[in-house]
Design a protein around this motif. Structure first.
Motif, PDB file in Angstrom:
ATOM      1  N   THR A 167       1.449  -7.182   6.990  1.00 41.32           N
ATOM      2  CA  THR A 167       0.704  -6.130   6.287  1.00 41.32           C
ATOM      3  C   THR A 167       1.462  -5.639   5.062  1.00 41.32           C
ATOM      4  O   THR A 167       0.892  -5.498   3.971  1.00 41.32           O
ATOM      5  CB  THR A 167       0.422  -4.957   7.235  1.00 41.32           C
ATOM      6  OG1 THR A 167      -0.267  -5.434   8.395  1.00 41.32           O
ATOM      7  CG2 THR A 167      -0.432  -3.904   6.545  1.00 41.32           C
ATOM      8  N   VAL A 168       2.747  -5.372   5.218  1.00 39.92           N
ATOM      9  CA  VAL A 168       3.546  -4.883   4.096  1.00 39.92           C
ATOM     10  C   VAL A 168       3.672  -5.946   3.014  1.00 39.92           C
ATOM     11  O   VAL A 168       3.568  -5.653   1.812  1.00 39.92           O
ATOM     12  CB  VAL A 168       4.938  -4.426   4.590  1.00 39.92           C
ATOM     13  CG1 VAL A 168       5.852  -4.093   3.412  1.00 39.92           C
ATOM     14  CG2 VAL A 168       4.809  -3.211   5.504  1.00 39.92           C
ATOM     15  N   LEU A 169       3.888  -7.194   3.419  1.00 40.09           N
ATOM     16  CA  LEU A 169       3.955  -8.287   2.447  1.00 40.09           C
ATOM     17  C   LEU A 169       2.636  -8.418   1.695  1.00 40.09           C
ATOM     18  O   LEU A 169       2.616  -8.585   0.458  1.00 40.09           O
ATOM     19  CB  LEU A 169       4.285  -9.598   3.160  1.00 40.09           C
ATOM     20  CG  LEU A 169       4.286 -10.867   2.295  1.00 40.09           C
ATOM     21  CD1 LEU A 169       5.348 -10.773   1.208  1.00 40.09           C
ATOM     22  CD2 LEU A 169       4.500 -12.110   3.160  1.00 40.09           C
ATOM     23  N   GLY A 170       1.526  -8.328   2.418  1.00 37.47           N
ATOM     24  CA  GLY A 170       0.221  -8.427   1.770  1.00 37.47           C
ATOM     25  C   GLY A 170      -0.006  -7.321   0.756  1.00 37.47           C
ATOM     26  O   GLY A 170      -0.506  -7.570  -0.348  1.00 37.47           O
ATOM     27  N   LEU A 171       0.372  -6.102   1.095  1.00 36.05           N
ATOM     28  CA  LEU A 171       0.181  -4.983   0.173  1.00 36.05           C
ATOM     29  C   LEU A 171       1.073  -5.115  -1.055  1.00 36.05           C
ATOM     30  O   LEU A 171       0.658  -4.778  -2.169  1.00 36.05           O
ATOM     31  CB  LEU A 171       0.451  -3.663   0.892  1.00 36.05           C
ATOM     32  CG  LEU A 171      -0.623  -3.231   1.899  1.00 36.05           C
ATOM     33  CD1 LEU A 171      -0.133  -2.062   2.738  1.00 36.05           C
ATOM     34  CD2 LEU A 171      -1.918  -2.856   1.180  1.00 36.05           C
ATOM     35  N   ASN A 172       2.282  -5.598  -0.870  1.00 36.68           N
ATOM     36  CA  ASN A 172       3.169  -5.791  -2.020  1.00 36.68           C
ATOM     37  C   ASN A 172       2.666  -6.900  -2.933  1.00 36.68           C
ATOM     38  O   ASN A 172       2.704  -6.779  -4.163  1.00 36.68           O
ATOM     39  CB  ASN A 172       4.591  -6.093  -1.545  1.00 36.68           C
ATOM     40  CG  ASN A 172       5.359  -4.846  -1.170  1.00 36.68           C
ATOM     41  OD1 ASN A 172       5.840  -4.108  -2.031  1.00 36.68           O
ATOM     42  ND2 ASN A 172       5.473  -4.591   0.116  1.00 36.68           N
ATOM     43  N   LEU A 173       2.180  -7.992  -2.339  1.00 34.67           N
ATOM     44  CA  LEU A 173       1.589  -9.060  -3.150  1.00 34.67           C
ATOM     45  C   LEU A 173       0.329  -8.573  -3.852  1.00 34.67           C
ATOM     46  O   LEU A 173       0.077  -8.925  -5.019  1.00 34.67           O
ATOM     47  CB  LEU A 173       1.256 -10.264  -2.268  1.00 34.67           C
ATOM     48  CG  LEU A 173       2.437 -11.068  -1.729  1.00 34.67           C
ATOM     49  CD1 LEU A 173       1.965 -12.142  -0.759  1.00 34.67           C
ATOM     50  CD2 LEU A 173       3.223 -11.700  -2.875  1.00 34.67           C
ATOM     51  N   LEU A 174      -0.442  -7.744  -3.161  1.00 36.02           N
ATOM     52  CA  LEU A 174      -1.643  -7.181  -3.772  1.00 36.02           C
ATOM     53  C   LEU A 174      -1.273  -6.301  -4.960  1.00 36.02           C
ATOM     54  O   LEU A 174      -1.924  -6.346  -6.014  1.00 36.02           O
ATOM     55  CB  LEU A 174      -2.422  -6.381  -2.735  1.00 36.02           C
ATOM     56  CG  LEU A 174      -3.712  -5.694  -3.213  1.00 36.02           C
ATOM     57  CD1 LEU A 174      -4.714  -6.715  -3.727  1.00 36.02           C
ATOM     58  CD2 LEU A 174      -4.319  -4.865  -2.080  1.00 36.02           C
TER      59      LEU A 174
END
Length: 269
Positions: free
Chosen positions: A246-253
């Protein structure tokens, strides 16, 4: 569309879908204990296995996503709701108002965010609501500083001076001209703070200061699993992966949105 934006949307969207679906359906009741089925490995009956109380791990992850996203989302909303107006006010007025806002920010930034959150939740009592308050309070100076820093250069531009000559006040200029021009930056910062909010919620829950039982929380799932890693590693790996993804996805987003919304970073077709 950049790869980071697509991948970030997919990863963060996965957590969001899990949270939304949990309102309507979960494979099992997360409040129902089944000690006879504790620490079962992943299987056809329990896709992600069971925890030390026999609760279905997939159901716990789904409801835990709802808890983490709700806490982080409201905390970011608090930060933006108070921090953006403060930053606009400091940039527009300057002088002692700017000095007070910035020195207040420096005072908050003098301490690690998680330490402040722990102090606040320890003083107010452990709960999801107090975790929201604690995380939201730290978000306020973040958005205030970002907003002020982005707004100050715009105040020197010719069209802002033309608006002042036309009789527009500082408040009207801030809302009509400054805020729309820095909205992209605030959106990107919001995604970054959202991911940090999920980490902060997990950290508070890990030490027992976040959401309280029987409400599932990824951080508390990790805390409860730390003594059972050798016996049943899935009970620690699964919530840890949920936080990482989740955190990786938000940072990539956030990176993807920055590239897509900032005209200086757009590639020529």
């Amino acid at each position: 569309m950049r790869a980071s934006l697509i991948l970030g949307t997919l990863l963060s969207g996965l957590a969001l879908v899990a949270a939304l679906v949990s309102f309507l359906w979960t494979p099992a009741d997360v409040t129902q204990l089944a000690i006879a089925q504790k620490l079962l490995p992943p299987s056809g009956q329990h896709w992600l296995g069971t925890d030390h109380f026999g609760r279905d791990m997939l159901s716990m992850i789904m409801v835990g996503a709802r808890t983490s996203i709700a806490v982080a989302l409201v905390a970011v909303g608090i930060g933006m709701g108070f921090g953006v107006p403060l930053g606009l006010l400091a940039a527009a007025r300057g002088g002692w108002i700017d000095e007070v806002v910035m020195r207040g920010n420096d005072l908050v930034f003098a301490f690690p965010s998680l330490v402040i959150a722990i102090l606040i939740t320890a003083a107010l009592g452990p709960s999801a609501l107090n975790a929201i308050i604690a995380i939201g309070i730290f978000n306020i100076p973040v958005f205030a500083r970002v907003t002020r820093g982005a707004a100050l250069p715009i105040w020197t531009l010719d069209y802002i001076r033309a608006a002042q000559v036309a009789g527009k006040g500082a408040r009207r200029i801030s809302l009509q001209h400054i805020l729309p021009n820095i909205a992209n930056l605030l959106i990107v910062q919001g995604t970054i703070q959202f991911s940090l909010g999920i980490l902060a919620e997990a950290g508070l829950s890990y030490v027992g200061l976040g959401a309280q039982p029987p409400t599932p929380s990824w951080g508390r799932m990790l805390a409860e699993a730390q003594t059972m890693v050798a016996l049943a590693p899935h009970v620690a790996i699964i919530p840890g992966l949920a936080i990482i993804v989740t955190v990786l996805g938000l940072n990539l987003l956030g990176d993807g949105l920055r590239d897509a919304l900032d005209p200086r970073l757009r590639r020529a077709p």
